[in-house]
Design a protein around this motif. Structure first.
Motif, PDB file in Angstrom:
ATOM      1  N   TYR A  82       0.818  -1.200   0.000  1.00  0.00           N
ATOM      2  CA  TYR A  82       0.000   0.000   0.000  1.00  0.00           C
ATOM      3  C   TYR A  82       0.859   1.260   0.000  1.00  0.00           C
ATOM      4  CZ  TYR A  82      -4.076  -2.873   1.121  1.00  0.00           C
ATOM      5  OH  TYR A  82      -5.080  -3.801   1.080  1.00  0.00           O
ATOM      6  N   ALA A  83       0.318   2.312  -0.563  1.00  0.00           N
ATOM      7  CA  ALA A  83       0.970   3.617  -0.547  1.00  0.00           C
ATOM      8  C   ALA A  83      -0.095   4.688  -0.490  1.00  0.00           C
ATOM      9  CB  ALA A  83       1.861   3.802  -1.780  1.00  0.00           C
ATOM     10  N   VAL A  84       0.280   5.882  -0.075  1.00  0.00           N
ATOM     11  CA  VAL A  84      -0.667   6.984   0.013  1.00  0.00           C
ATOM     12  C   VAL A  84      -0.087   8.233  -0.631  1.00  0.00           C
ATOM     13  CG1 VAL A  84      -1.764   6.135   2.114  1.00  0.00           C
ATOM     14  CG2 VAL A  84       0.191   7.682   2.288  1.00  0.00           C
ATOM     15  N   THR A  85      -0.963   9.083  -1.081  1.00  0.00           N
ATOM     16  CA  THR A  85      -0.590  10.403  -1.562  1.00  0.00           C
ATOM     17  C   THR A  85      -1.758  11.334  -1.276  1.00  0.00           C
ATOM     18  OG1 THR A  85       0.328  11.641  -3.443  1.00  0.00           O
ATOM     19  CG2 THR A  85      -1.475  10.138  -3.917  1.00  0.00           C
ATOM     20  N   THR A  86      -1.508  12.614  -1.297  1.00  0.00           N
ATOM     21  CA  THR A  86      -2.525  13.605  -0.955  1.00  0.00           C
ATOM     22  C   THR A  86      -2.761  14.551  -2.117  1.00  0.00           C
ATOM     23  OG1 THR A  86      -1.877  13.514   1.378  1.00  0.00           O
ATOM     24  CG2 THR A  86      -3.150  15.439   0.677  1.00  0.00           C
ATOM     25  N   ILE A  87      -4.025  14.825  -2.386  1.00  0.00           N
ATOM     26  CA  ILE A  87      -4.428  15.749  -3.446  1.00  0.00           C
ATOM     27  C   ILE A  87      -5.155  16.928  -2.805  1.00  0.00           C
ATOM     28  CG2 ILE A  87      -5.723  16.026  -5.587  1.00  0.00           C
ATOM     29  CD1 ILE A  87      -3.685  13.885  -5.940  1.00  0.00           C
ATOM     30  N   SER A  88      -4.769  18.131  -3.164  1.00  0.00           N
ATOM     31  CA  SER A  88      -5.467  19.336  -2.711  1.00  0.00           C
ATOM     32  C   SER A  88      -6.364  19.829  -3.837  1.00  0.00           C
ATOM     33  CB  SER A  88      -4.466  20.425  -2.319  1.00  0.00           C
ATOM     34  OG  SER A  88      -3.695  20.028  -1.213  1.00  0.00           O
ATOM     35  N   LEU A  89      -7.570  20.266  -3.472  1.00  0.00           N
ATOM     36  CA  LEU A  89      -8.521  20.753  -4.464  1.00  0.00           C
ATOM     37  C   LEU A  89      -9.093  22.090  -4.037  1.00  0.00           C
ATOM     38  CD1 LEU A  89      -9.361  17.413  -3.847  1.00  0.00           C
ATOM     39  CD2 LEU A  89     -10.069  17.805  -6.215  1.00  0.00           C
ATOM     40  N   ARG A  90      -9.593  22.814  -5.013  1.00  0.00           N
ATOM     41  CA  ARG A  90     -10.252  24.093  -4.748  1.00  0.00           C
ATOM     42  C   ARG A  90     -11.536  24.154  -5.557  1.00  0.00           C
ATOM     43  NH1 ARG A  90      -6.754  29.297  -5.742  1.00  0.00           N
ATOM     44  NH2 ARG A  90      -5.741  28.464  -3.875  1.00  0.00           N
ATOM     45  N   TRP A  91     -12.572  24.736  -4.952  1.00  0.00           N
ATOM     46  CA  TRP A  91     -13.813  24.963  -5.676  1.00  0.00           C
ATOM     47  C   TRP A  91     -13.629  26.238  -6.490  1.00  0.00           C
ATOM     48  CZ3 TRP A  91     -17.801  21.977  -6.749  1.00  0.00           C
ATOM     49  CH2 TRP A  91     -18.955  22.566  -7.270  1.00  0.00           C
ATOM     50  N   SER A  92     -13.587  26.122  -7.793  1.00  0.00           N
ATOM     51  CA  SER A  92     -13.252  27.253  -8.660  1.00  0.00           C
ATOM     52  C   SER A  92     -14.041  27.143  -9.957  1.00  0.00           C
ATOM     53  CB  SER A  92     -11.745  27.248  -8.961  1.00  0.00           C
ATOM     54  OG  SER A  92     -11.397  28.243  -9.880  1.00  0.00           O
ATOM     55  N   GLY A  93     -14.683  28.213 -10.350  1.00  0.00           N
ATOM     56  CA  GLY A  93     -15.439  28.200 -11.592  1.00  0.00           C
ATOM     57  C   GLY A  93     -16.607  27.235 -11.577  1.00  0.00           C
ATOM     58  N   GLY A  94     -17.157  26.975 -10.377  1.00  0.00           N
ATOM     59  CA  GLY A  94     -18.324  26.131 -10.279  1.00  0.00           C
ATOM     60  C   GLY A  94     -18.046  24.645 -10.313  1.00  0.00           C
ATOM     61  N   ASP A  95     -16.796  24.236 -10.026  1.00  0.00           N
ATOM     62  CA  ASP A  95     -16.481  22.814  -9.997  1.00  0.00           C
ATOM     63  C   ASP A  95     -15.193  22.606  -9.202  1.00  0.00           C
ATOM     64  OD1 ASP A  95     -17.116  20.193 -10.511  1.00  0.00           O
ATOM     65  OD2 ASP A  95     -16.640  20.248 -12.646  1.00  0.00           O
ATOM     66  N   TRP A  96     -14.922  21.348  -8.828  1.00  0.00           N
ATOM     67  CA  TRP A  96     -13.671  21.035  -8.152  1.00  0.00           C
ATOM     68  C   TRP A  96     -12.529  20.996  -9.149  1.00  0.00           C
ATOM     69  CZ3 TRP A  96     -13.437  21.773  -3.269  1.00  0.00           C
ATOM     70  CH2 TRP A  96     -14.531  21.495  -2.440  1.00  0.00           C
ATOM     71  N   LYS A  97     -11.403  21.600  -8.762  1.00  0.00           N
ATOM     72  CA  LYS A  97     -10.195  21.578  -9.569  1.00  0.00           C
ATOM     73  C   LYS A  97      -9.017  21.208  -8.671  1.00  0.00           C
ATOM     74  CE  LYS A  97     -11.901  25.103 -12.771  1.00  0.00           C
ATOM     75  NZ  LYS A  97     -11.629  26.388 -13.460  1.00  0.00           N
ATOM     76  N   VAL A  98      -8.011  20.577  -9.250  1.00  0.00           N
ATOM     77  CA  VAL A  98      -6.807  20.228  -8.503  1.00  0.00           C
ATOM     78  C   VAL A  98      -5.968  21.474  -8.279  1.00  0.00           C
ATOM     79  CG1 VAL A  98      -4.631  18.946  -8.596  1.00  0.00           C
ATOM     80  CG2 VAL A  98      -6.760  17.845  -9.306  1.00  0.00           C
ATOM     81  N   ARG A  99      -5.508  21.639  -7.053  1.00  0.00           N
ATOM     82  CA  ARG A  99      -4.628  22.772  -6.734  1.00  0.00           C
ATOM     83  C   ARG A  99      -3.199  22.251  -6.589  1.00  0.00           C
ATOM     84  NH1 ARG A  99      -2.332  25.067  -2.359  1.00  0.00           N
ATOM     85  NH2 ARG A  99      -3.314  23.593  -0.914  1.00  0.00           N
ATOM     86  N   PRO A 100      -2.323  22.569  -7.541  1.00  0.00           N
ATOM     87  CA  PRO A 100      -0.959  22.049  -7.500  1.00  0.00           C
ATOM     88  C   PRO A 100      -0.096  22.791  -6.485  1.00  0.00           C
ATOM     89  CG  PRO A 100      -1.205  23.506  -9.372  1.00  0.00           C
ATOM     90  CD  PRO A 100      -2.571  23.390  -8.731  1.00  0.00           C
ATOM     91  N   ASP A 101       0.997  22.139  -6.066  1.00  0.00           N
ATOM     92  CA  ASP A 101       1.994  22.817  -5.245  1.00  0.00           C
ATOM     93  C   ASP A 101       2.733  23.830  -6.103  1.00  0.00           C
ATOM     94  OD1 ASP A 101       1.311  21.278  -3.090  1.00  0.00           O
ATOM     95  OD2 ASP A 101       2.936  19.822  -3.373  1.00  0.00           O
TER      96      ASP A 101
END
Length: 250
Positions: free
Chosen positions: A208-227
């Motif tokens: 098993y492995a894990v990673t984390t994704i950050s998102l932002r509500w933008s333009g009326g939908d969820w979008k990925v927020r990059p580092d």
């Protein structure tokens, strides 16, 4: 980033998008995000309109096409509850092939619209954010990655850096036969109306492995927020326990 007990960061050097350890998550984080990623971008006509390869400047999530404070035209989802997902996966989730892996989709939480490489219209709920975290980065290996980046990655320095780095990597529109990971579970680290942080649990032959994704509500939908460095997710870390995750059960 501080790792929880039972996790260890894979000790590797070099640019984040060339680290061998990321091959564990190749099934969903694509060739530039995970070396060896062989996810195939969905191609073909839009099931609703017949359009192919939506131009980034004309896409449904472009700033000019979304009313302020509203949803993109034709986007409807079940936003009746913002309660964090419980210990069981959403009841109406189905698994849809995407390249060499399968991703979770939901009739109520999204994506409810598919237009060429764009899978969009997610519920404004934690579950919607969870599904977006699984799906959006999975489209970044093929030749339509620019469209997805423009429409579904938050604008700014991070996106610019991702675009610069991604442009140096060859597109991968067909699987190479490399072993990939599968989605095993998720957890919602934090959630509010404008932002969410989701941890993804991956399973491969190595464990098993894990990673984390950050998102932002933008333009009326969820979008990925990059580092700021252009990474669409945190470094992948091995984990020995699935405690704390909602398991997909697939």
């Amino acid at each position: 980033m501080r790792f929880r007990r039972g996790e260890r960061r894979l000790a590797e050097s070099g640019p984040y998008y060339r680290q061998r350890g990321w091959q564990m998550s190749a099934g969903f984080l694509a060739v530039v995000v995970v070396v060896g990623g062989v996810v195939t971008v969905l191609s073909g006509s839009d099931a609703t309109t017949g359009r192919v390869n939506v131009a980034a400047s004309e896409g449904p999530l472009s700033g000019t096409s979304v009313p302020k404070g509203g949803r993109p035209q034709g986007c409807r989802t079940d936003d009746g509850t913002a309660a964090e997902p419980s210990g069981t996966a959403p009841e109406d989730v189905a698994w849809r092939p995407l390249g060499v892996t399968k991703v979770p989709v939901s009739a109520s939480a999204g994506p409810t619209r598919i237009e060429g490489p764009l899978w969009w219209c997610y519920a404004h709920t934690p579950t919607g954010a969870v599904l977006a975290a699984h799906i959006i980065p999975s489209h970044m290996s093929g030749s339509d990655w620019r469209t997805v980046t423009e429409q579904q990655v938050v604008a700014g320095q991070g996106r610019d850096m991702f675009t610069f780095q991604r442009a140096t990597v060859q597109d991968t529109d067909t699987p190479t036969g490399a072993e990939v990971a599968s989605y095993a579970g998720f957890s919602v680290v934090s959630y509010e109306d404008t932002a969410a942080v989701v941890r993804l649990l991956l399973k491969s032959a190595q464990g098993y492995a894990v990673t984390t994704i950050s998102l932002r509500w933008s333009g009326g939908d969820w979008k990925v927020r990059p580092d700021a460095n252009g990474s669409l997710h945190s470094p992948v870390s091995a984990v020995q326990s699935t405690n704390g995750f909602t398991l997909w059960g697939v």
